[in-house]
Write a protein that holds these residues in place. Structure first.
Motif, PDB file in Angstrom:
ATOM      1  N   ARG A 142      38.151 -26.466  -0.700  1.00 15.37           N
ATOM      2  CA  ARG A 142      37.430 -27.766  -0.357  1.00 15.37           C
ATOM      3  C   ARG A 142      38.589 -28.974  -0.601  1.00 15.37           C
ATOM      4  O   ARG A 142      39.246 -28.880  -1.782  1.00 15.37           O
ATOM      5  N   ILE A 143      38.661 -29.519   0.416  1.00 17.42           N
ATOM      6  CA  ILE A 143      39.526 -30.767   0.263  1.00 17.42           C
ATOM      7  C   ILE A 143      39.143 -31.622  -0.608  1.00 17.42           C
ATOM      8  O   ILE A 143      37.992 -32.122  -0.393  1.00 17.42           O
ATOM      9  N   LEU A 144      39.999 -32.146  -1.719  1.00 16.98           N
ATOM     10  CA  LEU A 144      39.654 -33.191  -2.702  1.00 16.98           C
ATOM     11  C   LEU A 144      40.244 -34.394  -2.270  1.00 16.98           C
ATOM     12  O   LEU A 144      39.650 -35.468  -2.598  1.00 16.98           O
ATOM     13  N   GLU A 145      41.650 -34.572  -1.918  1.00 17.44           N
ATOM     14  CA  GLU A 145      42.350 -35.696  -1.738  1.00 17.44           C
ATOM     15  C   GLU A 145      43.252 -35.436  -0.731  1.00 17.44           C
ATOM     16  O   GLU A 145      43.757 -34.244  -0.526  1.00 17.44           O
ATOM     17  N   THR A 146      43.686 -36.402   0.340  1.00 15.42           N
ATOM     18  CA  THR A 146      44.634 -36.354   1.113  1.00 15.42           C
ATOM     19  C   THR A 146      45.438 -37.591   1.063  1.00 15.42           C
ATOM     20  O   THR A 146      44.917 -38.665   0.773  1.00 15.42           O
ATOM     21  N   ARG A 147      46.764 -37.563   1.274  1.00 13.46           N
ATOM     22  CA  ARG A 147      47.473 -38.709   1.451  1.00 13.46           C
ATOM     23  C   ARG A 147      48.511 -38.357   2.720  1.00 13.46           C
ATOM     24  O   ARG A 147      49.061 -37.334   3.002  1.00 13.46           O
ATOM     25  N   ARG A 148      49.188 -39.376   3.461  1.00 15.92           N
ATOM     26  CA  ARG A 148      50.009 -39.383   4.447  1.00 15.92           C
ATOM     27  C   ARG A 148      51.346 -39.980   4.080  1.00 15.92           C
ATOM     28  O   ARG A 148      51.660 -41.321   4.306  1.00 15.92           O
ATOM     29  N   PRO A 149      52.194 -39.358   3.408  1.00 19.72           N
ATOM     30  CA  PRO A 149      53.362 -40.217   2.934  1.00 19.72           C
ATOM     31  C   PRO A 149      54.327 -40.597   4.252  1.00 19.72           C
ATOM     32  O   PRO A 149      55.277 -41.221   3.989  1.00 19.72           O
ATOM     33  N   ALA A 150      54.095 -39.942   5.296  1.00 18.07           N
ATOM     34  CA  ALA A 150      54.910 -40.032   6.354  1.00 18.07           C
ATOM     35  C   ALA A 150      54.192 -39.671   7.706  1.00 18.07           C
ATOM     36  O   ALA A 150      53.187 -38.828   7.402  1.00 18.07           O
ATOM     37  N   ASP A 151      54.525 -39.951   8.791  1.00 19.32           N
ATOM     38  CA  ASP A 151      53.772 -39.261  10.117  1.00 19.32           C
ATOM     39  C   ASP A 151      53.762 -37.970  10.385  1.00 19.32           C
ATOM     40  O   ASP A 151      52.871 -37.327  10.897  1.00 19.32           O
ATOM     41  N   ASP A 152      54.849 -37.527   9.691  1.00 23.69           N
ATOM     42  CA  ASP A 152      54.943 -35.674  10.021  1.00 23.69           C
ATOM     43  C   ASP A 152      54.691 -35.046   8.763  1.00 23.69           C
ATOM     44  O   ASP A 152      54.890 -34.021   8.652  1.00 23.69           O
ATOM     45  N   LEU A 153      54.020 -35.843   7.550  1.00 26.95           N
ATOM     46  CA  LEU A 153      53.810 -34.983   6.639  1.00 26.95           C
ATOM     47  C   LEU A 153      52.348 -35.451   6.103  1.00 26.95           C
ATOM     48  O   LEU A 153      51.794 -36.601   6.236  1.00 26.95           O
ATOM     49  N   VAL A 154      51.481 -34.446   5.561  1.00 32.72           N
ATOM     50  CA  VAL A 154      50.313 -34.609   5.172  1.00 32.72           C
ATOM     51  C   VAL A 154      50.045 -33.750   3.673  1.00 32.72           C
ATOM     52  O   VAL A 154      50.495 -32.767   3.458  1.00 32.72           O
ATOM     53  N   LEU A 155      49.836 -34.636   2.545  1.00 29.86           N
ATOM     54  CA  LEU A 155      49.563 -34.008   1.304  1.00 29.86           C
ATOM     55  C   LEU A 155      48.049 -33.519   1.023  1.00 29.86           C
ATOM     56  O   LEU A 155      47.351 -34.590   1.434  1.00 29.86           O
ATOM     57  N   GLY A 156      47.870 -32.580   0.725  1.00 30.97           N
ATOM     58  CA  GLY A 156      46.385 -32.066   0.449  1.00 30.97           C
ATOM     59  C   GLY A 156      46.418 -31.715  -0.926  1.00 30.97           C
ATOM     60  O   GLY A 156      47.128 -30.851  -1.498  1.00 30.97           O
ATOM     61  N   TYR A 157      45.321 -32.052  -1.763  1.00 28.81           N
ATOM     62  CA  TYR A 157      44.897 -31.519  -3.047  1.00 28.81           C
ATOM     63  C   TYR A 157      43.622 -30.831  -2.880  1.00 28.81           C
ATOM     64  O   TYR A 157      42.463 -31.527  -2.404  1.00 28.81           O
ATOM     65  N   LEU A 158      43.209 -29.755  -3.188  1.00 29.18           N
ATOM     66  CA  LEU A 158      42.184 -28.860  -2.749  1.00 29.18           C
ATOM     67  C   LEU A 158      41.836 -28.172  -4.072  1.00 29.18           C
ATOM     68  O   LEU A 158      42.346 -27.620  -4.921  1.00 29.18           O
ATOM     69  N   ALA A 159      40.538 -27.748  -4.111  1.00 28.29           N
ATOM     70  CA  ALA A 159      39.926 -26.828  -5.068  1.00 28.29           C
ATOM     71  C   ALA A 159      39.650 -25.520  -4.182  1.00 28.29           C
ATOM     72  O   ALA A 159      39.093 -25.529  -2.952  1.00 28.29           O
ATOM     73  N   VAL A 160      40.197 -24.374  -4.596  1.00 27.17           N
ATOM     74  CA  VAL A 160      40.350 -23.243  -3.921  1.00 27.17           C
ATOM     75  C   VAL A 160      39.484 -22.194  -4.845  1.00 27.17           C
ATOM     76  O   VAL A 160      40.051 -21.862  -6.217  1.00 27.17           O
ATOM     77  N   ASP A 161      38.658 -21.301  -4.366  1.00 28.99           N
ATOM     78  CA  ASP A 161      38.048 -20.151  -5.055  1.00 28.99           C
ATOM     79  C   ASP A 161      38.738 -18.943  -4.292  1.00 28.99           C
ATOM     80  O   ASP A 161      38.388 -18.573  -3.163  1.00 28.99           O
ATOM     81  N   PHE A 162      39.428 -18.103  -4.954  1.00 26.78           N
ATOM     82  CA  PHE A 162      39.842 -16.925  -4.584  1.00 26.78           C
ATOM     83  C   PHE A 162      38.648 -15.766  -5.179  1.00 26.78           C
ATOM     84  O   PHE A 162      38.612 -15.529  -6.449  1.00 26.78           O
ATOM     85  N   SER A 163      37.932 -15.021  -4.308  1.00 28.77           N
ATOM     86  CA  SER A 163      36.994 -14.090  -4.663  1.00 28.77           C
ATOM     87  C   SER A 163      37.660 -12.727  -4.427  1.00 28.77           C
ATOM     88  O   SER A 163      38.435 -12.458  -3.815  1.00 28.77           O
ATOM     89  N   PHE A 164      37.093 -11.758  -5.368  1.00 26.46           N
ATOM     90  CA  PHE A 164      37.616 -10.387  -5.350  1.00 26.46           C
ATOM     91  C   PHE A 164      36.429  -9.382  -5.412  1.00 26.46           C
ATOM     92  O   PHE A 164      35.335  -9.930  -5.568  1.00 26.46           O
ATOM     93  N   THR A 165      36.590  -8.197  -4.979  1.00 20.38           N
ATOM     94  CA  THR A 165      35.563  -7.182  -4.885  1.00 20.38           C
ATOM     95  C   THR A 165      35.323  -6.509  -6.253  1.00 20.38           C
ATOM     96  O   THR A 165      34.390  -6.093  -6.491  1.00 20.38           O
TER      97      THR A 165
END
Length: 123
Positions: free
Chosen positions: A69-92
């Motif tokens: 799930r994307i929490l935050e984004t920033r665009r420091p330059a035209d060719d760069l995107v910074l993403g801060y995410l919550a990630v759940d890694f599930s296992f069997t």
């Protein structure tokens, strides 16, 4: 399209490909979503380059799934995107691992790729 929407679209494109490759346990395809000189920090010491990413995901158990799930984004330059995410890694065979993930996605000749990946486990 505003810059936040555009940045989220860039992140979703890259991260959906990453997720699909993680979920199907295809380490070389996971690594292809990263730049050649990526800095990668999973839950072990960091590596530089696609080979380290492929080795990391090859060592992950079959059945590993990622949900982000994307929490935050920033665009420091035209060719760069910074993403801060919550990630759940599930296992069997063990509880889900909830982490935060920071990625820097860069536009390359191959398209958008992950240039920096850093996981934090806060709990």
């Amino acid at each position: 399209m505003n810059s936040t929407t555009d940045s989220e679209a860039v992140l979703r494109d890259v991260l959906d490909r990453w997720k699909t490759a993680v979920d199907s346990h295809e380490p070389e395809l996971v690594a292809a979503q990263f730049t050649e000189d990526t800095i990668f920090q999973g839950m072990r010491p960091y590596s530089v380059g696609r080979a380290g990413v492929a080795a990391y995901y090859d060592s992950q158990p079959l059945g590993l799934r990622a949900a982000y799930r994307i929490l935050e984004t920033r665009r420091p330059a035209d060719d760069l995107v910074l993403g801060y995410l919550a990630v759940d890694f599930s296992f069997t065979d063990r509880p889900t691992l909830a982490v935060t993930l920071a990625v820097l996605v860069q536009r390359t000749e191959e398209g958008w790729r992950i240039a920096h990946y850093q996981v934090s486990h806060l709990g």
